[in-house]
Design a protein around this motif. Structure first.
Motif, PDB file in Angstrom:
ATOM      1  N   UNK A  34     116.430 129.519  62.501  1.00  0.00           N
ATOM      2  CA  UNK A  34     116.361 130.965  62.638  1.00  0.00           C
ATOM      3  C   UNK A  34     117.498 131.654  61.908  1.00  0.00           C
ATOM      4  N   UNK A  35     117.142 132.422  60.900  1.00  0.00           N
ATOM      5  CA  UNK A  35     118.124 133.089  60.032  1.00  0.00           C
ATOM      6  C   UNK A  35     118.075 134.579  60.308  1.00  0.00           C
ATOM      7  N   UNK A  36     119.177 135.079  60.802  1.00  0.00           N
ATOM      8  CA  UNK A  36     119.272 136.488  61.185  1.00  0.00           C
ATOM      9  C   UNK A  36     119.667 137.353  59.992  1.00  0.00           C
ATOM     10  N   UNK A  37     119.404 138.656  60.065  1.00  0.00           N
ATOM     11  CA  UNK A  37     119.724 139.589  58.972  1.00  0.00           C
ATOM     12  C   UNK A  37     121.179 140.045  59.009  1.00  0.00           C
ATOM     13  N   UNK A  50     112.938 146.827  59.122  1.00  0.00           N
ATOM     14  CA  UNK A  50     112.471 145.439  59.109  1.00  0.00           C
ATOM     15  C   UNK A  50     112.382 144.883  57.692  1.00  0.00           C
ATOM     16  N   UNK A  51     112.049 145.703  56.707  1.00  0.00           N
ATOM     17  CA  UNK A  51     111.968 145.216  55.322  1.00  0.00           C
ATOM     18  C   UNK A  51     113.351 144.808  54.814  1.00  0.00           C
ATOM     19  N   UNK A  52     114.345 145.643  55.027  1.00  0.00           N
ATOM     20  CA  UNK A  52     115.710 145.315  54.602  1.00  0.00           C
ATOM     21  C   UNK A  52     116.222 144.077  55.330  1.00  0.00           C
ATOM     22  N   UNK A  53     115.891 143.958  56.603  1.00  0.00           N
ATOM     23  CA  UNK A  53     116.328 142.790  57.359  1.00  0.00           C
ATOM     24  C   UNK A  53     115.638 141.521  56.867  1.00  0.00           C
ATOM     25  N   UNK A  54     114.361 141.605  56.549  1.00  0.00           N
ATOM     26  CA  UNK A  54     113.630 140.453  56.016  1.00  0.00           C
ATOM     27  C   UNK A  54     114.252 140.011  54.703  1.00  0.00           C
TER      28      UNK A  54
END
Length: 134
Positions: A34-37, A50-54
Motif C-alpha cells: 500500500x503506497x500512500x500519496x 484523488x487524481x493528484x493523490x493517485x
C-alpha cells in the motif's frame, strides 16, 4: 532454488516502527505494498484531489521499482484502493496514463478509511524482472 531477498526503502521512518518495506524483491519478483500519496517529507500530496493523490502514489511506486532494478513497464498487477468507490474513474484515468500500453491486471476496491484521513487512495503493484529486462 533459493532467491535472495532485497528490501527496498524510501526512507519512511514508519518502516522500522511498523516493520514493513516500500518494496521487496525476491529473485525476479517485486511486490510493492500500500503506497500512500505522500512526499519525501511524509506530507500528503493533493489533499482532497484523488487524481493528484493517485499520480503521487504511482510516482512513489515508480521510484521503488527503479531502486529494485525494474520500472513501470514491468508491472503485472496493480490494486487501486479508495475510500470512496465513486472516485474510481478519476483514479483510473491517472492510472491509465502510466499503464495504458503495459495493461497490467487490476483490482479496484473501497475501504472505510486509511491511517491518515487525508488519504483518498493507495496503490499496490507487483512487477517481474525477466532475463531480457534484468
Amino acid at each position: 532454488m533459493e532467491f535472495d531477498r532485497e528490501l527496498i526503502s524510501n526512507g519512511n521512518p514508519m518502516e522500522a516502527v511498523v516493520g514493513f518495506s516500500r518494496a521487496v524483491r525476491v529473485g525476479p519478483f517485486i511486490s510493492i505494498g500500500g503506497t500512500a500519496p505522500v512526499d519525501v517529507d511524509g506530507n500528503t500530496v493533493g489533499v482532497g484531489d484523488v487524481a493528484a493523490q493517485t499520480r503521487q502514489c504511482i510516482e512513489v511506486i515508480k521510484t521503488a521499482l527503479e531502486q529494485a532494478g525494474s520500472g513501470l513497464q514491468h508491472v503485472v498487477r496493480t490494486r487501486v484502493i479508495l475510500t470512496d468507490i465513486d472516485n474510481w474513474k478519476a483514479a483510473i484515468d491517472v492510472r491509465k496514463e502510466y499503464f495504458c500500453d503495459v495493461r497490467p491486471v487490476d483490482t479496484i476496491m473501497a475501504i472505510d478509511r486509511f491511517v491518515n484521513p487525508e488519504w483518498l487512495v493507495e496503490l499496490e503493484a507487483d512487477a517481474i524482472i525477466s532475463a531480457w529486462n534484468a
